[in-house]
Motif scaffolding. Structure first.
Motif, PDB file in Angstrom:
ATOM      1  N   GLN A  11       0.661  -1.271   0.041  1.00 33.33           N
ATOM      2  CA  GLN A  11      -0.034   0.109   0.087  1.00 33.33           C
ATOM      3  C   GLN A  11       0.928   1.303   0.144  1.00 33.33           C
ATOM      4  O   GLN A  11       1.014   2.041   0.752  1.00 33.33           O
ATOM      5  CB  GLN A  11      -0.953   0.106   1.136  1.00 33.33           C
ATOM      6  CG  GLN A  11      -2.295  -0.377   0.898  1.00 33.33           C
ATOM      7  CD  GLN A  11      -3.397   0.267   1.766  1.00 33.33           C
ATOM      8  OE1 GLN A  11      -4.030   1.116   1.624  1.00 33.33           O
ATOM      9  NE2 GLN A  11      -3.603  -0.299   2.696  1.00 33.33           N
ATOM     10  N   ARG A  12       1.633   1.329  -0.981  1.00 35.29           N
ATOM     11  CA  ARG A  12       2.366   2.583  -1.081  1.00 35.29           C
ATOM     12  C   ARG A  12       2.759   2.517  -2.782  1.00 35.29           C
ATOM     13  O   ARG A  12       3.141   1.392  -3.263  1.00 35.29           O
ATOM     14  CB  ARG A  12       3.721   2.545  -0.156  1.00 35.29           C
ATOM     15  CG  ARG A  12       4.743   1.533  -0.256  1.00 35.29           C
ATOM     16  CD  ARG A  12       5.680   1.684   0.920  1.00 35.29           C
ATOM     17  NE  ARG A  12       6.443   2.992   0.710  1.00 35.29           N
ATOM     18  CZ  ARG A  12       6.976   3.692   1.603  1.00 35.29           C
ATOM     19  NH1 ARG A  12       7.093   3.244   2.883  1.00 35.29           N
ATOM     20  NH2 ARG A  12       7.652   4.914   1.290  1.00 35.29           N
ATOM     21  N   ASP A  13       3.055   3.802  -3.090  1.00 34.31           N
ATOM     22  CA  ASP A  13       3.290   3.874  -4.592  1.00 34.31           C
ATOM     23  C   ASP A  13       4.773   3.950  -5.152  1.00 34.31           C
ATOM     24  O   ASP A  13       5.002   4.314  -6.293  1.00 34.31           O
ATOM     25  CB  ASP A  13       2.099   4.932  -5.319  1.00 34.31           C
ATOM     26  CG  ASP A  13       2.363   6.400  -4.829  1.00 34.31           C
ATOM     27  OD1 ASP A  13       3.713   6.623  -3.860  1.00 34.31           O
ATOM     28  OD2 ASP A  13       1.869   7.202  -4.721  1.00 34.31           O
ATOM     29  N   ASP A  14       5.636   3.619  -4.334  1.00 32.20           N
ATOM     30  CA  ASP A  14       7.097   3.929  -4.584  1.00 32.20           C
ATOM     31  C   ASP A  14       7.856   2.651  -4.658  1.00 32.20           C
ATOM     32  O   ASP A  14       9.388   2.884  -4.626  1.00 32.20           O
ATOM     33  CB  ASP A  14       7.656   5.119  -3.786  1.00 32.20           C
ATOM     34  CG  ASP A  14       7.340   4.429  -2.356  1.00 32.20           C
ATOM     35  OD1 ASP A  14       7.062   3.729  -1.776  1.00 32.20           O
ATOM     36  OD2 ASP A  14       8.401   5.126  -1.450  1.00 32.20           O
TER      37      ASP A  14
ATOM     38  N   GLY B  66       1.069  -4.342  -6.014  1.00 35.72           N
ATOM     39  CA  GLY B  66       1.151  -2.891  -5.653  1.00 35.72           C
ATOM     40  C   GLY B  66      -0.205  -1.849  -5.856  1.00 35.72           C
ATOM     41  O   GLY B  66      -0.969  -2.211  -6.773  1.00 35.72           O
ATOM     42  N   CYS B  67      -0.232  -0.778  -5.328  1.00 33.66           N
ATOM     43  CA  CYS B  67      -1.349  -0.063  -5.343  1.00 33.66           C
ATOM     44  C   CYS B  67      -1.015   1.467  -6.088  1.00 33.66           C
ATOM     45  O   CYS B  67       0.050   2.010  -5.957  1.00 33.66           O
ATOM     46  CB  CYS B  67      -1.846   0.357  -3.821  1.00 33.66           C
ATOM     47  SG  CYS B  67      -2.458  -1.159  -3.044  1.00 33.66           S
ATOM     48  N   ARG B  68      -1.868   1.773  -6.622  1.00 30.31           N
ATOM     49  CA  ARG B  68      -2.344   3.215  -6.934  1.00 30.31           C
ATOM     50  C   ARG B  68      -2.906   3.960  -6.000  1.00 30.31           C
ATOM     51  O   ARG B  68      -4.269   3.631  -5.786  1.00 30.31           O
ATOM     52  CB  ARG B  68      -2.582   3.391  -8.696  1.00 30.31           C
ATOM     53  CG  ARG B  68      -3.036   4.753  -9.088  1.00 30.31           C
ATOM     54  CD  ARG B  68      -3.010   4.684 -10.356  1.00 30.31           C
ATOM     55  NE  ARG B  68      -3.762   3.827 -10.917  1.00 30.31           N
ATOM     56  CZ  ARG B  68      -5.026   3.497 -11.334  1.00 30.31           C
ATOM     57  NH1 ARG B  68      -5.698   4.769 -11.188  1.00 30.31           N
ATOM     58  NH2 ARG B  68      -5.469   2.444 -11.859  1.00 30.31           N
TER      59      ARG B  68
ATOM     60  N   GLU C 290      -9.065   7.444  -4.557  1.00 31.59           N
ATOM     61  CA  GLU C 290      -9.231   5.928  -4.380  1.00 31.59           C
ATOM     62  C   GLU C 290      -8.001   5.308  -4.330  1.00 31.59           C
ATOM     63  O   GLU C 290      -6.966   5.954  -4.362  1.00 31.59           O
ATOM     64  CB  GLU C 290      -9.907   5.561  -5.788  1.00 31.59           C
ATOM     65  CG  GLU C 290      -9.198   5.856  -7.023  1.00 31.59           C
ATOM     66  CD  GLU C 290      -9.726   5.774  -8.394  1.00 31.59           C
ATOM     67  OE1 GLU C 290     -10.909   5.017  -8.559  1.00 31.59           O
ATOM     68  OE2 GLU C 290      -8.970   5.764  -9.281  1.00 31.59           O
ATOM     69  N   ILE C 291      -8.019   4.023  -4.118  1.00 30.06           N
ATOM     70  CA  ILE C 291      -6.956   3.072  -3.986  1.00 30.06           C
ATOM     71  C   ILE C 291      -7.111   2.022  -4.934  1.00 30.06           C
ATOM     72  O   ILE C 291      -8.408   1.181  -4.768  1.00 30.06           O
ATOM     73  CB  ILE C 291      -6.444   2.414  -2.394  1.00 30.06           C
ATOM     74  CG1 ILE C 291      -6.275   3.614  -1.411  1.00 30.06           C
ATOM     75  CG2 ILE C 291      -5.394   1.743  -2.593  1.00 30.06           C
ATOM     76  CD1 ILE C 291      -6.215   3.248  -0.089  1.00 30.06           C
ATOM     77  N   ILE C 292      -6.210   1.583  -5.810  1.00 29.16           N
ATOM     78  CA  ILE C 292      -6.536   0.551  -6.610  1.00 29.16           C
ATOM     79  C   ILE C 292      -5.153  -0.290  -6.653  1.00 29.16           C
ATOM     80  O   ILE C 292      -4.158   0.130  -6.841  1.00 29.16           O
ATOM     81  CB  ILE C 292      -6.649   1.122  -8.055  1.00 29.16           C
ATOM     82  CG1 ILE C 292      -7.859   1.951  -8.001  1.00 29.16           C
ATOM     83  CG2 ILE C 292      -6.910  -0.279  -9.212  1.00 29.16           C
ATOM     84  CD1 ILE C 292      -8.360   2.428  -9.361  1.00 29.16           C
ATOM     85  N   ALA C 293      -5.345  -1.710  -6.377  1.00 26.16           N
ATOM     86  CA  ALA C 293      -4.539  -2.500  -6.554  1.00 26.16           C
ATOM     87  C   ALA C 293      -4.214  -3.035  -7.582  1.00 26.16           C
ATOM     88  O   ALA C 293      -5.157  -3.713  -8.131  1.00 26.16           O
ATOM     89  CB  ALA C 293      -4.706  -3.853  -5.634  1.00 26.16           C
TER      90      ALA C 293
END
Length: 234
Positions: free
Chosen positions: A181-184, A216-218, A223-226
């Protein structure tokens, strides 16, 4: 997963007693206490002054009127609400974003199994075809681009690995899905220095046939999208 209501922003004062966080709201400057749905250590994610996003609620039965959802640190968005991962992985499976877990007729959550446990997701197909799916939320990243799990000693997590291995021995499939749950981050490793026993349980589970996936998630305030496969280097 879209948030049901617009999130509000603020700055973290402190996180304490695991489930509480004091925050100064950006709009008006009020200091409030929010529920922190995360039992981990949240290593590296608790610095005073970091930007946070909160879900407001007006339920009169709830003592705390805000729940901590997201934060931003070093330019990365991070989701810390551990009540979200099961739903996010369920959405990803149903949308075909974890191809290895597609093709089942039914998906159920929180089904009793093992030694007085509940599996996060149970996939069921024709006959007695079953895949037991355990989901873990991952927020730790001590090295650029590399997510790590766990961020604290987790005897419960090791127990879950043992039970997944037991299901394989009984003739079913089992899978551990790490939700980043992080985008990096574009890779996942085990934090064996933090919990060596979890590392040992993980190795034994993989040897027994437990499958391992990371997604990973955006993340945004909407919103949160895996939505992307993450390399597993465990």
């Amino acid at each position: 997963m879209r948030f049901d209501v617009p999130l509000v922003t603020g700055r973290l004062i402190k996180r304490y007693k695991r489930f509480l966080a004091d925050v100064t709201l950006d709009d008006g400057g009020a200091e409030i206490t929010a529920h922190c749905a995360n039992s981990g250590s949240m290593m590296g994610l608790k610095d005073p002054g970091i930007k946070v996003w909160l879900t407001p609620n007006d339920d009169p039965k709830r003592k705390l009127k805000y729940s901590w959802e997201l934060l931003e640190i070093d330019g990365a968005m991070v989701g810390i609400n551990t009540s979200r991962p099961n739903g996010l992985v369920e959405e990803a499976i149903e949308a075909g974003r974890i191809p290895e877990l597609m093709g089942y007729e039914k998906l159920r959550r929180e089904v009793k199994y093992g030694k007085n446990s509940r599996i996060d997701l149970l996939l069921e197909g024709e006959g007695d075809t079953r895949t037991y799916v355990e989901v873990k939320n991952v927020t730790l990243a001590r090295e650029g681009g590399v997510a790590e799990f766990p961020d604290a000693v987790t005897a419960r997590g090791a127990k879950h690995l043992d039970e997944l291995a037991d299901m394989v021995r009984e003739g079913h499939r089992s899978a551990m899905v790490f939700l980043i749950q992080r985008d990096d981050c574009d890779a996942l490793v085990l934090a064996r220095d933090i919990d060596p026993k979890y590392g040992e349980a993980f190795d034994a589970a993989v040897k027994a046939g437990v499958e391992v996936y990371a997604i990973g998630c955006r993340l945004s305030a909407d919103e949160i999208i895996a939505d992307r496969a993450i390399e597993v280097r465990c």
